[in-house]
Design a protein around this motif. Structure first.
Motif, PDB file in Angstrom:
ATOM      1  N   ALA A 161       0.864  -1.184   0.000  1.00  0.00           N
ATOM      2  CA  ALA A 161       0.000   0.000   0.000  1.00  0.00           C
ATOM      3  C   ALA A 161       0.895   1.227   0.000  1.00  0.00           C
ATOM      4  O   ALA A 161       2.071   1.153   0.367  1.00  0.00           O
ATOM      5  CB  ALA A 161      -0.921   0.007   1.217  1.00  0.00           C
ATOM      6  N   GLY A 162       0.342   2.339  -0.415  1.00  0.00           N
ATOM      7  CA  GLY A 162       1.141   3.557  -0.435  1.00  0.00           C
ATOM      8  C   GLY A 162       0.610   4.572  -1.421  1.00  0.00           C
ATOM      9  O   GLY A 162      -0.568   4.532  -1.797  1.00  0.00           O
ATOM     10  N   LEU A 163       1.479   5.475  -1.865  1.00  0.00           N
ATOM     11  CA  LEU A 163       1.108   6.532  -2.800  1.00  0.00           C
ATOM     12  C   LEU A 163       1.480   6.109  -4.209  1.00  0.00           C
ATOM     13  O   LEU A 163       2.637   5.787  -4.481  1.00  0.00           O
ATOM     14  CB  LEU A 163       1.828   7.833  -2.428  1.00  0.00           C
ATOM     15  CG  LEU A 163       1.607   8.341  -0.993  1.00  0.00           C
ATOM     16  CD1 LEU A 163       2.396   9.636  -0.767  1.00  0.00           C
ATOM     17  CD2 LEU A 163       0.136   8.545  -0.701  1.00  0.00           C
ATOM     18  N   SER A 164       0.509   6.117  -5.103  1.00  0.00           N
ATOM     19  CA  SER A 164       0.733   5.654  -6.468  1.00  0.00           C
ATOM     20  C   SER A 164       0.540   6.787  -7.472  1.00  0.00           C
ATOM     21  O   SER A 164      -0.432   7.545  -7.371  1.00  0.00           O
ATOM     22  CB  SER A 164      -0.239   4.525  -6.809  1.00  0.00           C
ATOM     23  OG  SER A 164      -0.192   4.229  -8.196  1.00  0.00           O
ATOM     24  N   PRO A 165       1.436   6.902  -8.456  1.00  0.00           N
ATOM     25  CA  PRO A 165       1.255   7.911  -9.504  1.00  0.00           C
ATOM     26  C   PRO A 165       0.238   7.480 -10.563  1.00  0.00           C
ATOM     27  O   PRO A 165      -0.075   8.254 -11.466  1.00  0.00           O
ATOM     28  CB  PRO A 165       2.651   8.031 -10.112  1.00  0.00           C
ATOM     29  CG  PRO A 165       3.240   6.670  -9.934  1.00  0.00           C
ATOM     30  CD  PRO A 165       2.705   6.170  -8.618  1.00  0.00           C
ATOM     31  N   PHE A 166      -0.273   6.252 -10.454  1.00  0.00           N
ATOM     32  CA  PHE A 166      -1.187   5.730 -11.470  1.00  0.00           C
ATOM     33  C   PHE A 166      -2.632   5.652 -10.987  1.00  0.00           C
ATOM     34  O   PHE A 166      -3.491   5.107 -11.673  1.00  0.00           O
ATOM     35  CB  PHE A 166      -0.739   4.328 -11.900  1.00  0.00           C
ATOM     36  CG  PHE A 166       0.698   4.259 -12.337  1.00  0.00           C
ATOM     37  CD1 PHE A 166       1.142   4.986 -13.429  1.00  0.00           C
ATOM     38  CD2 PHE A 166       1.607   3.479 -11.650  1.00  0.00           C
ATOM     39  CE1 PHE A 166       2.473   4.927 -13.829  1.00  0.00           C
ATOM     40  CE2 PHE A 166       2.938   3.415 -12.033  1.00  0.00           C
ATOM     41  CZ  PHE A 166       3.371   4.143 -13.132  1.00  0.00           C
ATOM     42  N   LYS A 167      -2.912   6.216  -9.822  1.00  0.00           N
ATOM     43  CA  LYS A 167      -4.219   6.014  -9.192  1.00  0.00           C
ATOM     44  C   LYS A 167      -5.383   6.666  -9.951  1.00  0.00           C
ATOM     45  O   LYS A 167      -6.523   6.234  -9.826  1.00  0.00           O
ATOM     46  CB  LYS A 167      -4.189   6.544  -7.768  1.00  0.00           C
ATOM     47  CG  LYS A 167      -3.939   8.042  -7.660  1.00  0.00           C
ATOM     48  CD  LYS A 167      -3.883   8.500  -6.218  1.00  0.00           C
ATOM     49  CE  LYS A 167      -3.635  10.012  -6.129  1.00  0.00           C
ATOM     50  NZ  LYS A 167      -3.577  10.463  -4.739  1.00  0.00           N
ATOM     51  N   GLU A 168      -5.115   7.697 -10.734  1.00  0.00           N
ATOM     52  CA  GLU A 168      -6.201   8.413 -11.397  1.00  0.00           C
ATOM     53  C   GLU A 168      -6.431   7.973 -12.838  1.00  0.00           C
ATOM     54  O   GLU A 168      -7.291   8.519 -13.525  1.00  0.00           O
ATOM     55  CB  GLU A 168      -5.934   9.924 -11.356  1.00  0.00           C
ATOM     56  CG  GLU A 168      -5.960  10.496  -9.948  1.00  0.00           C
ATOM     57  CD  GLU A 168      -5.898  12.014  -9.960  1.00  0.00           C
ATOM     58  OE1 GLU A 168      -6.493  12.624 -10.871  1.00  0.00           O
ATOM     59  OE2 GLU A 168      -5.255  12.578  -9.071  1.00  0.00           O
ATOM     60  N   ILE A 169      -5.671   6.992 -13.304  1.00  0.00           N
ATOM     61  CA  ILE A 169      -5.836   6.529 -14.676  1.00  0.00           C
ATOM     62  C   ILE A 169      -7.165   5.786 -14.815  1.00  0.00           C
ATOM     63  O   ILE A 169      -7.505   4.938 -13.989  1.00  0.00           O
ATOM     64  CB  ILE A 169      -4.675   5.596 -15.088  1.00  0.00           C
ATOM     65  CG1 ILE A 169      -3.380   6.395 -15.174  1.00  0.00           C
ATOM     66  CG2 ILE A 169      -4.963   4.939 -16.430  1.00  0.00           C
ATOM     67  CD1 ILE A 169      -2.183   5.556 -15.538  1.00  0.00           C
ATOM     68  N   ARG A 170      -7.918   6.142 -15.830  1.00  0.00           N
ATOM     69  CA  ARG A 170      -9.169   5.454 -16.133  1.00  0.00           C
ATOM     70  C   ARG A 170      -8.973   4.686 -17.433  1.00  0.00           C
ATOM     71  O   ARG A 170      -8.650   5.268 -18.452  1.00  0.00           O
ATOM     72  CB  ARG A 170     -10.313   6.459 -16.266  1.00  0.00           C
ATOM     73  CG  ARG A 170     -10.552   7.293 -15.002  1.00  0.00           C
ATOM     74  CD  ARG A 170     -11.037   6.409 -13.842  1.00  0.00           C
ATOM     75  NE  ARG A 170     -11.240   7.191 -12.633  1.00  0.00           N
ATOM     76  CZ  ARG A 170     -10.351   7.279 -11.646  1.00  0.00           C
ATOM     77  NH1 ARG A 170      -9.185   6.661 -11.748  1.00  0.00           N
ATOM     78  NH2 ARG A 170     -10.617   7.987 -10.569  1.00  0.00           N
TER      79      ARG A 170
END
Length: 199
Positions: A161-170
Protein backbone atom coordinates in the motif's frame (compact mmCIF):
# COMPACT_ATOMS: atom_id res chain seq x y z
CA UNK A 1 7.67 18.64 -30.68
CA UNK A 2 9.55 18.02 -27.45
CA UNK A 3 8.73 14.99 -25.32
CA UNK A 4 7.88 15.06 -21.63
CA UNK A 5 9.80 12.45 -19.63
CA UNK A 6 8.66 11.39 -16.16
CA UNK A 7 11.27 9.88 -13.87
CA UNK A 8 10.31 8.30 -10.56
CA UNK A 9 11.68 5.78 -8.08
CA UNK A 10 9.08 3.20 -7.08
CA UNK A 11 8.49 -0.12 -5.41
CA UNK A 12 7.94 -3.30 -7.41
CA UNK A 13 4.18 -2.92 -6.88
CA UNK A 14 4.11 0.63 -8.19
CA UNK A 15 4.24 2.91 -5.15
CA UNK A 16 6.50 5.97 -4.88
CA UNK A 17 6.08 6.29 -1.10
CA UNK A 18 4.64 4.10 1.64
CA UNK A 19 1.22 4.79 3.14
CA UNK A 20 2.77 7.30 5.58
CA UNK A 21 4.69 9.08 2.82
CA UNK A 22 7.99 7.44 3.81
CA UNK A 23 10.71 6.66 1.27
CA UNK A 24 13.39 5.09 3.47
CA UNK A 25 12.83 1.80 1.64
CA UNK A 26 14.55 3.16 -1.48
CA UNK A 27 17.95 1.58 -2.11
CA UNK A 28 19.44 4.82 -3.42
CA UNK A 29 18.68 8.37 -2.33
CA UNK A 30 19.93 11.81 -3.30
CA UNK A 31 21.86 12.35 -0.07
CA UNK A 32 24.98 14.47 0.27
CA UNK A 33 27.02 11.27 -0.10
CA UNK A 34 26.09 9.95 -3.56
CA UNK A 35 26.41 6.23 -2.91
CA UNK A 36 25.08 5.23 -6.33
CA UNK A 37 27.45 3.21 -8.46
CA UNK A 38 29.27 4.82 -11.41
CA UNK A 39 26.93 3.34 -14.03
CA UNK A 40 23.80 4.71 -12.39
CA UNK A 41 25.44 8.09 -11.86
CA UNK A 42 26.31 8.21 -15.57
CA UNK A 43 22.73 7.30 -16.53
CA UNK A 44 21.32 10.17 -14.47
CA UNK A 45 23.92 12.70 -15.58
CA UNK A 46 23.41 11.79 -19.25
CA UNK A 47 19.63 11.97 -18.82
CA UNK A 48 19.89 15.48 -17.39
CA UNK A 49 22.18 16.53 -20.24
CA UNK A 50 19.47 15.41 -22.70
CA UNK A 51 16.86 17.88 -21.37
CA UNK A 52 16.75 21.62 -20.93
CA UNK A 53 13.46 22.09 -19.09
CA UNK A 54 12.33 20.68 -15.72
CA UNK A 55 8.77 20.58 -14.37
CA UNK A 56 8.34 20.64 -10.59
CA UNK A 57 5.40 20.63 -8.22
CA UNK A 58 5.33 23.44 -5.67
CA UNK A 59 5.66 20.91 -2.87
CA UNK A 60 8.86 19.41 -4.26
CA UNK A 61 10.35 22.82 -5.00
CA UNK A 62 9.87 24.14 -1.47
CA UNK A 63 10.62 20.94 0.46
CA UNK A 64 14.32 20.88 -0.27
CA UNK A 65 14.77 19.99 -3.95
CA UNK A 66 15.71 23.52 -4.96
CA UNK A 67 18.01 24.26 -2.04
CA UNK A 68 19.72 20.86 -2.19
CA UNK A 69 20.70 20.95 -5.87
CA UNK A 70 21.50 24.66 -5.99
CA UNK A 71 24.01 24.14 -3.17
CA UNK A 72 25.60 21.06 -4.75
CA UNK A 73 26.05 22.88 -8.07
CA UNK A 74 28.51 25.14 -6.24
CA UNK A 75 30.61 22.25 -4.93
CA UNK A 76 32.88 20.91 -7.72
CA UNK A 77 34.48 18.55 -5.17
CA UNK A 78 31.19 16.65 -4.86
CA UNK A 79 30.50 13.84 -7.41
CA UNK A 80 26.94 15.15 -7.84
CA UNK A 81 28.05 18.64 -8.89
CA UNK A 82 27.90 18.00 -12.66
CA UNK A 83 24.40 16.54 -12.33
CA UNK A 84 23.41 19.54 -10.18
CA UNK A 85 24.90 22.00 -12.68
CA UNK A 86 22.65 20.61 -15.41
CA UNK A 87 19.65 21.08 -13.11
CA UNK A 88 20.67 24.66 -12.37
CA UNK A 89 21.23 25.59 -16.02
CA UNK A 90 17.92 24.08 -17.18
CA UNK A 91 14.75 26.16 -17.39
CA UNK A 92 12.68 25.15 -14.38
CA UNK A 93 8.90 25.53 -14.25
CA UNK A 94 7.22 25.29 -10.84
CA UNK A 95 3.45 24.77 -10.88
CA UNK A 96 1.95 26.74 -8.03
CA UNK A 97 -1.03 28.81 -6.99
CA UNK A 98 0.63 30.24 -3.88
CA UNK A 99 4.32 30.99 -4.46
CA UNK A 100 5.15 34.60 -5.29
CA UNK A 101 8.73 33.99 -6.45
CA UNK A 102 11.49 31.40 -6.59
CA UNK A 103 15.02 31.72 -5.22
CA UNK A 104 16.50 29.43 -7.90
CA UNK A 105 17.88 30.90 -11.10
CA UNK A 106 16.21 30.10 -14.44
CA UNK A 107 12.89 29.39 -12.71
CA UNK A 108 9.41 30.34 -13.89
CA UNK A 109 6.26 30.07 -11.79
CA UNK A 110 3.33 28.62 -13.76
CA UNK A 111 -0.04 29.63 -12.32
CA UNK A 112 -2.35 28.94 -15.24
CA UNK A 113 -3.92 25.70 -16.43
CA UNK A 114 -1.11 23.14 -16.20
CA UNK A 115 -2.22 21.25 -19.33
CA UNK A 116 -2.12 24.41 -21.45
CA UNK A 117 1.21 25.45 -19.91
CA UNK A 118 2.86 22.09 -20.67
CA UNK A 119 1.45 21.81 -24.19
CA UNK A 120 2.90 25.25 -24.90
CA UNK A 121 6.30 24.20 -23.48
CA UNK A 122 6.32 21.15 -25.74
CA UNK A 123 6.04 23.44 -28.76
CA UNK A 124 9.14 25.44 -27.81
CA UNK A 125 12.26 24.36 -29.68
CA UNK A 126 14.99 22.71 -27.63
CA UNK A 127 15.79 19.50 -25.83
CA UNK A 128 13.23 17.30 -24.09
CA UNK A 129 11.43 18.14 -20.84
CA UNK A 130 11.58 16.11 -17.62
CA UNK A 131 9.16 16.10 -14.68
CA UNK A 132 10.03 15.49 -11.05
CA UNK A 133 7.34 15.43 -8.41
CA UNK A 134 5.38 13.49 -5.89
CA UNK A 135 2.61 11.01 -6.57
CA UNK A 136 -0.08 13.68 -6.91
CA UNK A 137 1.78 15.80 -9.46
CA UNK A 138 2.85 12.75 -11.48
CA UNK A 139 -0.67 11.35 -11.37
CA UNK A 140 -2.07 14.60 -12.79
CA UNK A 141 0.45 14.57 -15.65
CA UNK A 142 -0.30 10.94 -16.51
CA UNK A 143 -4.08 11.38 -16.27
CA UNK A 144 -3.91 14.35 -18.65
CA UNK A 145 -1.96 12.26 -21.19
CA UNK A 146 1.03 14.61 -21.07
CA UNK A 147 3.78 12.06 -20.32
CA UNK A 148 5.48 10.72 -23.45
CA UNK A 149 8.23 8.65 -21.87
CA UNK A 150 8.44 6.92 -18.48
CA UNK A 151 11.74 6.30 -16.68
CA UNK A 152 10.88 4.08 -13.72
CA UNK A 153 13.57 3.21 -11.17
CA UNK A 154 12.20 0.02 -9.66
CA UNK A 155 13.39 -0.87 -6.16
CA UNK A 156 13.43 -4.51 -4.95
CA UNK A 157 10.66 -4.06 -2.39
CA UNK A 158 6.90 -4.66 -2.21
CA UNK A 159 4.99 -2.18 -0.03
CA UNK A 160 1.44 -3.51 -0.35
CA UNK A 161 0.00 0.00 0.00
CA UNK A 162 1.14 3.56 -0.44
CA UNK A 163 1.11 6.53 -2.80
CA UNK A 164 0.73 5.65 -6.47
CA UNK A 165 1.25 7.91 -9.50
CA UNK A 166 -1.19 5.73 -11.47
CA UNK A 167 -4.22 6.01 -9.19
CA UNK A 168 -6.20 8.41 -11.40
CA UNK A 169 -5.84 6.53 -14.68
CA UNK A 170 -9.17 5.45 -16.13
CA UNK A 171 -8.85 2.57 -18.55
CA UNK A 172 -5.50 1.34 -19.83
CA UNK A 173 -2.36 3.11 -21.00
CA UNK A 174 -0.39 1.23 -23.64
CA UNK A 175 3.40 1.42 -23.36
CA UNK A 176 6.35 0.16 -25.40
CA UNK A 177 9.50 -0.96 -23.58
CA UNK A 178 12.51 0.97 -24.89
CA UNK A 179 15.11 -0.35 -22.48
CA UNK A 180 15.49 -2.38 -19.30
CA UNK A 181 18.74 -1.81 -17.39
CA UNK A 182 19.71 -3.78 -14.25
CA UNK A 183 21.99 -2.14 -11.69
CA UNK A 184 23.64 -3.13 -8.41
CA UNK A 185 21.47 -3.91 -5.37
CA UNK A 186 18.75 -5.42 -7.58
CA UNK A 187 17.61 -2.06 -9.01
CA UNK A 188 16.12 -2.02 -12.53
CA UNK A 189 15.50 1.09 -14.65
CA UNK A 190 12.63 0.59 -17.07
CA UNK A 191 12.14 3.02 -19.95
CA UNK A 192 8.75 3.05 -21.64
CA UNK A 193 7.33 5.09 -24.53
CA UNK A 194 3.63 5.67 -25.11
CA UNK A 195 2.45 3.41 -27.93
CA UNK A 196 0.90 6.29 -29.85
CA UNK A 197 4.36 7.01 -31.25
CA UNK A 198 3.81 4.28 -33.82
CA UNK A 199 5.69 1.49 -32.09
Amino acid sequence: MRKLLLQMQMSLDGYVADKDGGMDWMVWSYGNDWTWNTTLRTYHTDLMASIDCILLSRKMAVQGFTAHWAALALRPDNPQSHFAENLTKAHKVVFTKTLARSEWENTTLAKGNFVDEILALKQVSGKNIIAFGGAGFASSLIKAGLVDEFHLIVNPVILGAGLSPFKEIRGSLGLHLIESIPYDHDIVVLKYLKKEYGL
